[in-house]
Design an enzyme around this catalytic site. Structure first.
Site, PDB file in Angstrom:
ATOM      1  N   GLY A  23       6.846   7.701   0.410  1.00  0.00           N
ATOM      2  CA  GLY A  23       6.509   9.112   0.416  1.00  0.00           C
ATOM      3  C   GLY A  23       5.271   9.427  -0.401  1.00  0.00           C
ATOM      4  O   GLY A  23       4.432  10.240  -0.001  1.00  0.00           O
ATOM      5  N   ARG A  27       2.268   5.564  -4.608  1.00  0.00           N
ATOM      6  CA  ARG A  27       3.062   4.366  -4.355  1.00  0.00           C
ATOM      7  C   ARG A  27       2.434   3.531  -3.248  1.00  0.00           C
ATOM      8  O   ARG A  27       2.452   2.299  -3.296  1.00  0.00           O
ATOM      9  CB  ARG A  27       4.503   4.732  -3.991  1.00  0.00           C
ATOM     10  CG  ARG A  27       5.440   3.518  -3.994  1.00  0.00           C
ATOM     11  CD  ARG A  27       6.858   3.924  -3.675  1.00  0.00           C
ATOM     12  NE  ARG A  27       7.383   4.834  -4.667  1.00  0.00           N
ATOM     13  CZ  ARG A  27       8.413   5.652  -4.471  1.00  0.00           C
ATOM     14  NH1 ARG A  27       9.015   5.669  -3.293  1.00  0.00           N
ATOM     15  NH2 ARG A  27       8.838   6.445  -5.424  1.00  0.00           N
ATOM     16  N   ARG A  46      -6.357  14.576   3.161  1.00  0.00           N
ATOM     17  CA  ARG A  46      -5.448  15.320   2.291  1.00  0.00           C
ATOM     18  C   ARG A  46      -4.869  14.459   1.178  1.00  0.00           C
ATOM     19  O   ARG A  46      -3.798  14.763   0.630  1.00  0.00           O
ATOM     20  CB  ARG A  46      -4.308  15.961   3.100  1.00  0.00           C
ATOM     21  CG  ARG A  46      -4.773  16.960   4.136  1.00  0.00           C
ATOM     22  CD  ARG A  46      -3.618  17.514   4.925  1.00  0.00           C
ATOM     23  NE  ARG A  46      -4.099  18.485   5.910  1.00  0.00           N
ATOM     24  CZ  ARG A  46      -3.575  19.691   6.079  1.00  0.00           C
ATOM     25  NH1 ARG A  46      -2.570  20.100   5.333  1.00  0.00           N
ATOM     26  NH2 ARG A  46      -4.059  20.506   6.993  1.00  0.00           N
ATOM     27  N   ARG A  90      10.256   2.947   6.426  1.00  0.00           N
ATOM     28  CA  ARG A  90      10.173   3.817   5.259  1.00  0.00           C
ATOM     29  C   ARG A  90      10.679   3.063   4.042  1.00  0.00           C
ATOM     30  O   ARG A  90      11.740   2.422   4.077  1.00  0.00           O
ATOM     31  CB  ARG A  90      11.003   5.082   5.483  1.00  0.00           C
ATOM     32  CG  ARG A  90      11.261   5.862   4.195  1.00  0.00           C
ATOM     33  CD  ARG A  90      11.798   7.248   4.408  1.00  0.00           C
ATOM     34  NE  ARG A  90      12.631   7.685   3.306  1.00  0.00           N
ATOM     35  CZ  ARG A  90      12.199   7.953   2.078  1.00  0.00           C
ATOM     36  NH1 ARG A  90      10.914   7.812   1.771  1.00  0.00           N
ATOM     37  NH2 ARG A  90      13.036   8.346   1.143  1.00  0.00           N
ATOM     38  N   SER A  93      12.997   6.248  -2.250  1.00  0.00           N
ATOM     39  CA  SER A  93      14.071   6.347  -3.228  1.00  0.00           C
ATOM     40  C   SER A  93      15.183   7.215  -2.655  1.00  0.00           C
ATOM     41  O   SER A  93      14.965   8.004  -1.735  1.00  0.00           O
ATOM     42  CB  SER A  93      13.553   6.953  -4.540  1.00  0.00           C
ATOM     43  OG  SER A  93      12.975   8.225  -4.303  1.00  0.00           O
ATOM     44  N   ASP A 208      18.687   7.571  -8.582  1.00  0.00           N
ATOM     45  CA  ASP A 208      19.567   8.420  -9.391  1.00  0.00           C
ATOM     46  C   ASP A 208      20.936   8.453  -8.723  1.00  0.00           C
ATOM     47  O   ASP A 208      21.097   8.003  -7.583  1.00  0.00           O
ATOM     48  CB  ASP A 208      19.000   9.841  -9.524  1.00  0.00           C
ATOM     49  CG  ASP A 208      18.854  10.538  -8.179  1.00  0.00           C
ATOM     50  OD1 ASP A 208      19.683  11.415  -7.883  1.00  0.00           O
ATOM     51  OD2 ASP A 208      17.919  10.208  -7.417  1.00  0.00           O
ATOM     52  N   ARG A 221      10.068   4.911 -10.537  1.00  0.00           N
ATOM     53  CA  ARG A 221      10.149   5.095  -9.081  1.00  0.00           C
ATOM     54  C   ARG A 221       8.849   4.681  -8.409  1.00  0.00           C
ATOM     55  O   ARG A 221       8.844   4.168  -7.294  1.00  0.00           O
ATOM     56  CB  ARG A 221      10.462   6.565  -8.749  1.00  0.00           C
ATOM     57  CG  ARG A 221      11.876   6.978  -9.085  1.00  0.00           C
ATOM     58  CD  ARG A 221      12.273   8.235  -8.333  1.00  0.00           C
ATOM     59  NE  ARG A 221      11.388   9.348  -8.608  1.00  0.00           N
ATOM     60  CZ  ARG A 221      11.566  10.221  -9.595  1.00  0.00           C
ATOM     61  NH1 ARG A 221      12.595  10.080 -10.414  1.00  0.00           N
ATOM     62  NH2 ARG A 221      10.727  11.218  -9.770  1.00  0.00           N
TER      63      ARG A 221
END
Length: 243
Positions: A23, A27, A46, A90, A93, A208, A221
């Site tokens: 996402g 990362r 963007r 994908r 997390s 989490d 993360r």
């Protein structure tokens, strides 16, 4: 639609047949710089970074999806339908629902429940069940076993809302129905893949726990999901070997 698209300014040949989609753009940058050989920035519209390089000699693109089904819906649609991408994995997390899941456990979404209306656009006349591609899933399971990792496989929830006024009890019935964990993108990705006749899979690291006060830091993360990333990259290699 012509290439480049409104959201991706790469040439078609700049994008590999398998794309890893975290996402977070940072990362994506981290994966490219720390795992891929000779990575090249191929998209930065963007600030949504996309990099293509080699993993074990196989071309792989790593490109951010943004957060939520509407965002991954845009990028995966363009990749599947305009850039001829075959596989999107994908890598993200998730918040654990199951009691036995711990921080840093890796889960694979065999299917993805959702409370999103994204699926309504496909006009199926009923409830479409978004599922992972079986071949991608089995290759990822193989890759995890080869690394000696106990990757959990099962149902996940793609939630439209990160915050909820009702708190964790809002998820009690999902937990009762055996849903492992919550994330925010897989159902939209799976639906787009089904419509395009392509393959998709969601791998997540538990960051989490919804019912316990346990959470990784944002830095963890972003930087410490190496086992999940290597499973996804090795899956890309296995898919390239399929004739």
């Amino acid at each position: 639609m012509s290439i480049p698209t409104p959201h991706i300014n790469a040439k078609k040949e700049d994008i590999a047949k398998t794309v890893l989609m975290p996402g977070d753009p940072l990362r994506a940058k981290f994966i490219a710089e720390n795992f891929l050989e000779n990575p090249v920035l191929v998209n930065n519209v963007r600030g949504v970074q996309g990099h293509t390089g080699l993993w074990k000699g196989v071309p792989v693109t790593v490109m951010a999806s943004g957060m939520g089904i509407p965002a991954i819906g845009i990028y995966s649609w363009e990749l599947f339908n305009f850039y001829d991408v075959d596989n999107i994995i994908r890598v993200g997390s998730a918040g654990a629902l199951r009691d036995d899941l711990k921080l840093m456990d890796i889960v694979a979404g065999q299917a993805a429940c959702t409370n999103s209306n994204y699926l309504e656009q496909f006009n199926t006349g009923g409830t479409f069940a978004p599922i992972a591609d079986y071949t991608l899933l089995t290759k990822a399971v193989e890759a995890a076993k080869e690394k000696g990792l106990d990757m959990k496989v099962g149902n996940i929830l793609s939630n439209d809302n990160f915050y909820c006024p009702q708190g964790s009890e809002k998820n009690d019935q999902w937990k009762r129905m055996g849903v492992m964990a919550i994330e925010m993108e897989a159902a939209g990705l799976y639906a787009n893949a089904a419509y395009a006749g392509k393959r998709a899979l969601c791998l997540c690291t538990i960051s989490d726990h919804i019912y316990r006060s346990e959470a990784l830091s944002p830095e963890d993360r972003q930087l410490s999901f190496s086992q999940m990333i290597e499973i996804a990259l090795d899956t890309a290699v296995k898919m390239a070997e399929i004739k």
